[in-house]
Write a protein that holds these residues in place. Structure first.
Motif, short mmCIF file in Angstrom:
data_model
loop_
_atom_site.label_atom_id
_atom_site.label_comp_id
_atom_site.label_asym_id
_atom_site.label_seq_id
_atom_site.Cartn_x
_atom_site.Cartn_y
_atom_site.Cartn_z
N LEU A 48 0.83 -1.20 0.00
CA LEU A 48 0.00 0.00 0.00
C LEU A 48 0.86 1.25 0.00
CD1 LEU A 48 -2.75 -1.05 2.57
CD2 LEU A 48 -2.84 -1.14 0.07
N SER A 49 0.38 2.27 -0.67
CA SER A 49 1.09 3.53 -0.78
C SER A 49 0.16 4.69 -0.46
CB SER A 49 1.66 3.70 -2.20
OG SER A 49 2.51 2.64 -2.54
N THR A 50 0.73 5.87 -0.37
CA THR A 50 -0.07 7.07 -0.15
C THR A 50 -1.16 7.19 -1.22
OG1 THR A 50 1.82 8.21 0.83
CG2 THR A 50 0.00 9.58 0.04
N GLY A 51 -2.38 7.43 -0.79
CA GLY A 51 -3.50 7.55 -1.72
C GLY A 51 -4.31 6.27 -1.88
N ASP A 52 -3.75 5.13 -1.45
CA ASP A 52 -4.51 3.87 -1.51
C ASP A 52 -5.62 3.90 -0.46
OD1 ASP A 52 -3.02 2.88 -3.55
OD2 ASP A 52 -1.65 1.73 -2.28
N ILE A 53 -6.65 3.12 -0.70
CA ILE A 53 -7.82 3.13 0.15
C ILE A 53 -7.95 1.81 0.91
CG2 ILE A 53 -10.34 3.26 0.24
CD1 ILE A 53 -10.22 5.13 -2.14
N VAL A 54 -8.16 1.90 2.22
CA VAL A 54 -8.44 0.72 3.03
C VAL A 54 -9.86 0.83 3.56
CG1 VAL A 54 -6.05 0.35 3.70
CG2 VAL A 54 -7.50 1.81 5.11
N SER A 55 -10.48 -0.32 3.77
CA SER A 55 -11.84 -0.38 4.32
C SER A 55 -11.75 -0.77 5.78
CB SER A 55 -12.69 -1.39 3.55
OG SER A 55 -12.80 -1.00 2.19
N VAL A 56 -12.53 -0.10 6.59
CA VAL A 56 -12.45 -0.29 8.04
C VAL A 56 -13.85 -0.50 8.62
CG1 VAL A 56 -11.58 0.65 10.21
CG2 VAL A 56 -10.48 1.29 8.05
N GLU A 57 -13.97 -1.47 9.51
CA GLU A 57 -15.20 -1.68 10.26
C GLU A 57 -14.85 -1.63 11.74
OE1 GLU A 57 -18.99 -4.74 10.82
OE2 GLU A 57 -17.43 -5.16 9.31
N VAL A 58 -15.46 -0.69 12.45
CA VAL A 58 -15.16 -0.48 13.87
C VAL A 58 -16.36 -0.87 14.71
CG1 VAL A 58 -14.44 1.18 15.62
CG2 VAL A 58 -13.63 1.44 13.27
N SER A 59 -16.13 -1.72 15.69
CA SER A 59 -17.16 -2.08 16.66
C SER A 59 -16.52 -2.04 18.04
CB SER A 59 -17.70 -3.48 16.38
OG SER A 59 -16.72 -4.47 16.65
#
Length: 273
Positions: free
Chosen positions: A71-82
């Motif tokens: 992963l590099s700057t500008g890449d997108i990660v998906s996050v689920e917070v509980s």
């Protein structure tokens, strides 16, 4: 189980230092103090323990994940917070905008203060309120060891039936419109002389809000939600500093706080004597 899903576009400093910034909408699900949390990464069978910095809203220890997926700057990660854990993947989910706009110029940045410093500020304010508004009728003492859930001990002059207080001070309520208190389940034991106080620091006025949350510890189990580690979480939704929910009756003014302490001490004194 309630959770919040969003996408985060990585910025340079996140990639460089190996952390993930948590936007305002998701912070309510995470501890209000620096803590270790469970993070489940894409492809992993079990979550790993990572450090969460509540002062700067960052999850640290993500360098291996970033390197593994290149992963590099500008890449997108998906996050689920509980409340149970944080899941990080590369799948697309609903995006939450978090522009991190500049704070109002009247707000003072307190992010440089440690959790201990913030806690001390709140405890000192409560001591001042009790001493001033009781006009010398009440004395306040601080335990030598304060990791047992007791921050202050209050005694009335010549009456030796103390009130024990745990003080929780929050400096980020104006961002979330929520007052969230997490009470350590390992040290929490309800008692008729034990109370929990929640303070909201108004960063525009540089002062504690007039209304103070004052909850008897005996009522915490009925009001709060219990987390998986046994801790208790009090969540109060606020609009312009006020709530209409179940916690409304537990908000008191500074003068009312002191009056309630005096009433409680006198009542216990009558019973034991």
């Amino acid at each position: 189980m309630h959770s919040i899903k969003y996408q985060r576009k990585l910025i340079g400093v996140e990639k460089k230092l190996g952390f993930l910034y948590v936007p305002a909408e998701a912070r309510a699900m995470l501890p209000n103090e620096n803590a270790e949390i469970k993070v489940l990464f894409q492809g992993a069978l079990k979550p790993k323990i990572k450090k969460y910095n509540a002062d700067h809203n960052r999850i640290f220890g993500l360098t291996p994940f970033y390197k593994k997926h290149n992963l590099s700057t500008g890449d997108i990660v998906s996050v689920e917070v509980s409340e149970e854990d944080v899941e990080i993947t590369l799948e697309e989910v609903e995006k939450i905008e978090d522009s991190q706009e500049k704070e109002d110029e009247n707000f003072i940045d307190v992010s440089g203060l440690s959790s201990q410093s913030k806690g001390n500020i709140g405890e000192d304010r409560i001591k001042e309120i009790i001493l001033l508004y009781s006009q010398g009728l009440l004395n306040v003492y601080k335990p030598v060891i304060d990791d047992r859930g007791i921050d202050l001990i209050v005694l009335k002059e010549k009456i030796y039936n103390p009130i024990y207080i745990q003080v929780k001070t929050r400096f980020n309520v104006h961002k979330r419109n929520r007052l969230i208190l997490t009470i350590n389940g390992n040290t929490f034991k309800p008692h008729h002389s034990y109370y929990v106080i929640g303070l909201v620091f108004n960063q525009e006025k540089m002062e504690m809000d007039e209304n103070i949350l004052f909850i008897p510890s005996k009522e915490i189990p009925d009001l709060a939600s219990q987390l998986s580690d046994g801790s208790w979480r009090v969540t109060v939704s606020l609009t312009n500093g006020k709530t209409t929910g179940k916690y409304k009756k537990y908000f008191v003014t500074k003068e009312e706080l002191v009056n309630k302490l005096l009433e409680r001490i006198d009542l216990v004194n009558e019973i034991v004597n």
